[in-house]
Design a protein around this motif. Structure first.
Motif, PDB file in Angstrom:
ATOM      1  N   GLN A   1      40.603  23.677  43.499  1.00 57.78           N
ATOM      2  CA  GLN A   1      39.780  24.508  42.637  1.00 57.78           C
ATOM      3  C   GLN A   1      40.665  25.480  41.866  1.00 57.78           C
ATOM      4  N   LEU A   2      40.291  25.731  40.610  1.00 55.72           N
ATOM      5  CA  LEU A   2      40.962  26.725  39.791  1.00 55.72           C
ATOM      6  C   LEU A   2      39.887  27.712  39.363  1.00 55.72           C
ATOM      7  N   VAL A   3      39.881  28.888  39.983  1.00 56.03           N
ATOM      8  CA  VAL A   3      38.770  29.820  39.808  1.00 56.03           C
ATOM      9  C   VAL A   3      39.256  31.123  39.180  1.00 56.03           C
ATOM     10  N   PRO A   4      38.347  31.862  38.510  1.00 51.17           N
ATOM     11  CA  PRO A   4      38.736  33.133  37.897  1.00 51.17           C
ATOM     12  C   PRO A   4      39.249  34.130  38.937  1.00 51.17           C
ATOM     13  N   LEU A   5      40.241  34.895  38.534  1.00 52.25           N
ATOM     14  CA  LEU A   5      40.766  35.964  39.386  1.00 52.25           C
ATOM     15  C   LEU A   5      39.811  37.148  39.365  1.00 52.25           C
ATOM     16  N   THR A   6      39.469  37.660  40.544  1.00 56.62           N
ATOM     17  CA  THR A   6      38.615  38.836  40.685  1.00 56.62           C
ATOM     18  C   THR A   6      39.241  39.769  41.712  1.00 56.62           C
ATOM     19  N   LEU A   7      38.637  40.936  41.882  1.00 57.36           N
ATOM     20  CA  LEU A   7      39.113  41.846  42.919  1.00 57.36           C
ATOM     21  C   LEU A   7      38.912  41.247  44.307  1.00 57.36           C
ATOM     22  N   ASP A   8      37.921  40.368  44.442  1.00 61.55           N
ATOM     23  CA  ASP A   8      37.654  39.764  45.742  1.00 61.55           C
ATOM     24  C   ASP A   8      38.746  38.793  46.165  1.00 61.55           C
ATOM     25  N   ASN A   9      39.285  38.010  45.222  1.00 63.36           N
ATOM     26  CA  ASN A   9      40.309  37.045  45.612  1.00 63.36           C
ATOM     27  C   ASN A   9      41.721  37.488  45.257  1.00 63.36           C
ATOM     28  N   LEU A  10      41.876  38.692  44.724  1.00 64.74           N
ATOM     29  CA  LEU A  10      43.217  39.221  44.459  1.00 64.74           C
ATOM     30  C   LEU A  10      44.105  39.198  45.711  1.00 64.74           C
ATOM     31  N   PRO A  11      43.579  39.548  46.907  1.00 64.20           N
ATOM     32  CA  PRO A  11      44.430  39.479  48.111  1.00 64.20           C
ATOM     33  C   PRO A  11      44.938  38.083  48.445  1.00 64.20           C
ATOM     34  N   ASP A  12      44.355  37.031  47.834  1.00 65.58           N
ATOM     35  CA  ASP A  12      44.800  35.665  48.114  1.00 65.58           C
ATOM     36  C   ASP A  12      46.087  35.303  47.384  1.00 65.58           C
ATOM     37  N   LEU A  13      46.484  36.123  46.411  1.00 64.34           N
ATOM     38  CA  LEU A  13      47.715  35.812  45.691  1.00 64.34           C
ATOM     39  C   LEU A  13      48.898  35.825  46.652  1.00 64.34           C
ATOM     40  N   PRO A  14      49.862  34.934  46.439  1.00 65.42           N
ATOM     41  CA  PRO A  14      51.026  34.897  47.337  1.00 65.42           C
ATOM     42  C   PRO A  14      51.833  36.187  47.248  1.00 65.42           C
ATOM     43  N   ASP A  15      52.437  36.578  48.350  1.00 65.63           N
ATOM     44  CA  ASP A  15      53.390  37.683  48.344  1.00 65.63           C
ATOM     45  C   ASP A  15      54.679  37.206  47.677  1.00 65.63           C
ATOM     46  N   PRO A  16      55.377  38.092  46.937  1.00 69.03           N
ATOM     47  CA  PRO A  16      55.070  39.507  46.724  1.00 69.03           C
ATOM     48  C   PRO A  16      54.183  39.756  45.508  1.00 69.03           C
TER      49      PRO A  16
ATOM     50  N   TRP B   1      44.537  47.881  37.659  1.00 68.59           N
ATOM     51  CA  TRP B   1      44.745  47.190  36.386  1.00 68.59           C
ATOM     52  C   TRP B   1      43.778  46.017  36.251  1.00 68.59           C
ATOM     53  N   ILE B   2      43.670  45.213  37.299  1.00 63.78           N
ATOM     54  CA  ILE B   2      42.748  44.076  37.278  1.00 63.78           C
ATOM     55  C   ILE B   2      41.329  44.563  37.003  1.00 63.78           C
ATOM     56  N   SER B   3      40.934  45.629  37.668  1.00 64.30           N
ATOM     57  CA  SER B   3      39.588  46.169  37.493  1.00 64.30           C
ATOM     58  C   SER B   3      39.341  46.593  36.049  1.00 64.30           C
ATOM     59  N   THR B   4      40.312  47.279  35.459  1.00 62.28           N
ATOM     60  CA  THR B   4      40.169  47.751  34.085  1.00 62.28           C
ATOM     61  C   THR B   4      40.044  46.597  33.102  1.00 62.28           C
ATOM     62  N   VAL B   5      40.915  45.603  33.243  1.00 63.18           N
ATOM     63  CA  VAL B   5      40.889  44.479  32.309  1.00 63.18           C
ATOM     64  C   VAL B   5      39.602  43.670  32.468  1.00 63.18           C
ATOM     65  N   LEU B   6      39.150  43.481  33.696  1.00 61.86           N
ATOM     66  CA  LEU B   6      37.897  42.761  33.921  1.00 61.86           C
ATOM     67  C   LEU B   6      36.730  43.466  33.233  1.00 61.86           C
ATOM     68  N   LEU B   7      36.696  44.789  33.323  1.00 59.29           N
ATOM     69  CA  LEU B   7      35.592  45.549  32.744  1.00 59.29           C
ATOM     70  C   LEU B   7      35.652  45.584  31.221  1.00 59.29           C
ATOM     71  N   GLU B   8      36.854  45.682  30.669  1.00 57.74           N
ATOM     72  CA  GLU B   8      36.985  45.886  29.231  1.00 57.74           C
ATOM     73  C   GLU B   8      37.180  44.598  28.437  1.00 57.74           C
ATOM     74  N   TRP B   9      37.790  43.587  29.050  1.00 56.98           N
ATOM     75  CA  TRP B   9      38.104  42.360  28.311  1.00 56.98           C
ATOM     76  C   TRP B   9      37.531  41.112  28.966  1.00 56.98           C
ATOM     77  N   GLY B  10      37.427  41.140  30.283  1.00 58.19           N
ATOM     78  CA  GLY B  10      36.914  39.985  31.003  1.00 58.19           C
ATOM     79  C   GLY B  10      37.995  39.333  31.850  1.00 58.19           C
ATOM     80  N   SER B  11      37.762  38.098  32.229  1.00 59.12           N
ATOM     81  CA  SER B  11      38.670  37.386  33.116  1.00 59.12           C
ATOM     82  C   SER B  11      40.092  37.382  32.578  1.00 59.12           C
TER      83      SER B  11
END
Length: 205
Positions: free
Chosen positions: A4-19, A49-59
């Protein structure tokens, strides 16, 4: 095996690989970014930053999952949201373009066409929003994963150099001349899914 290739949100941000999940290299300017990183606040800044861009511009990104495990991602946004880009010698990003900020596919899942599908998905989204191009800074001296994409990879997926530099050229994917991107995305993704259905075992590189 499911992909699956799904939009990035605050909910799945922790799933990004470290670092990557804690890195705010692009999201902060060169002056304010270093103190934040040194104080250990970069993860908080990235979330803001993710929150701001999601609110102002979208995915502004996609996360790639294989069997519910995140194995890759991509980030992109208009250049006004990417303060670090202004410090690059080949800046600024064109006003008619969205900046491809960074992308990653974990080593075990490379060489399967996933990187190209990710870029095609970004191109499709950018076209839908009315932009004319995707631009990115490439690293000609790339030797290991970092915040700047290897220039060779960008060239391989269709980007062209628009401003040369000995180390950090700026490259552009002009969407006006890629009218078949939508079909390419659907065809490439369908082929990948079909390949998984026929052979559910991911072989090591």
């Amino acid at each position: 095996m499911g992909r699956q290739l799904v939009p990035l949100t605050l909910d799945n941000l922790p799933d990004l690989p470290d670092p990557c999940r804690r890195c705010a290299f692009w999201e902060l300017g060169p002056v304010g970014g270093e103190p934040v990183a040194g104080n250990g606040y970069s993860a908080t800044e990235k979330e803001a930053w993710i929150s701001t861009v999601l609110l102002e511009w979208g995915s502004c990104g996609r996360v790639l999952y294989v069997d519910n495990t995140a194995v890759g991602f991509v980030l992109y946004a208009p250049p006004a949201y990417v303060p670090r880009s202004r410090s690059f010698p080949t800046s600024p990003v064109s006003l008619d373009a969205v900046q491809l900020i960074t992308a990653l596919v974990l080593p075990h899942y490379q060489s399967q066409g996933l990187g190209r599908v990710i870029i095609q998905t970004v191109a499709k989204d950018v076209m839908r929003r009315g932009f004319r191009a995707v631009e990115a800074f490439g690293d000609l001296r790339w030797s290991e994963p970092n915040c700047v994409l290897p220039a060779d990879y960008l060239l391989a997926v269709g980007f062209k150099t628009v401003r040369s530099h000995r180390a950090l050229p700026r490259l552009r994917l002009d969407l006006r001349s890629t009218l078949s991107w939508r079909e390419d995305v659907e065809r490439a993704w369908g082929q990948l899914i079909g390949a998984v259905q026929k052979d559910p075992i991911l072989r090591p590189l």
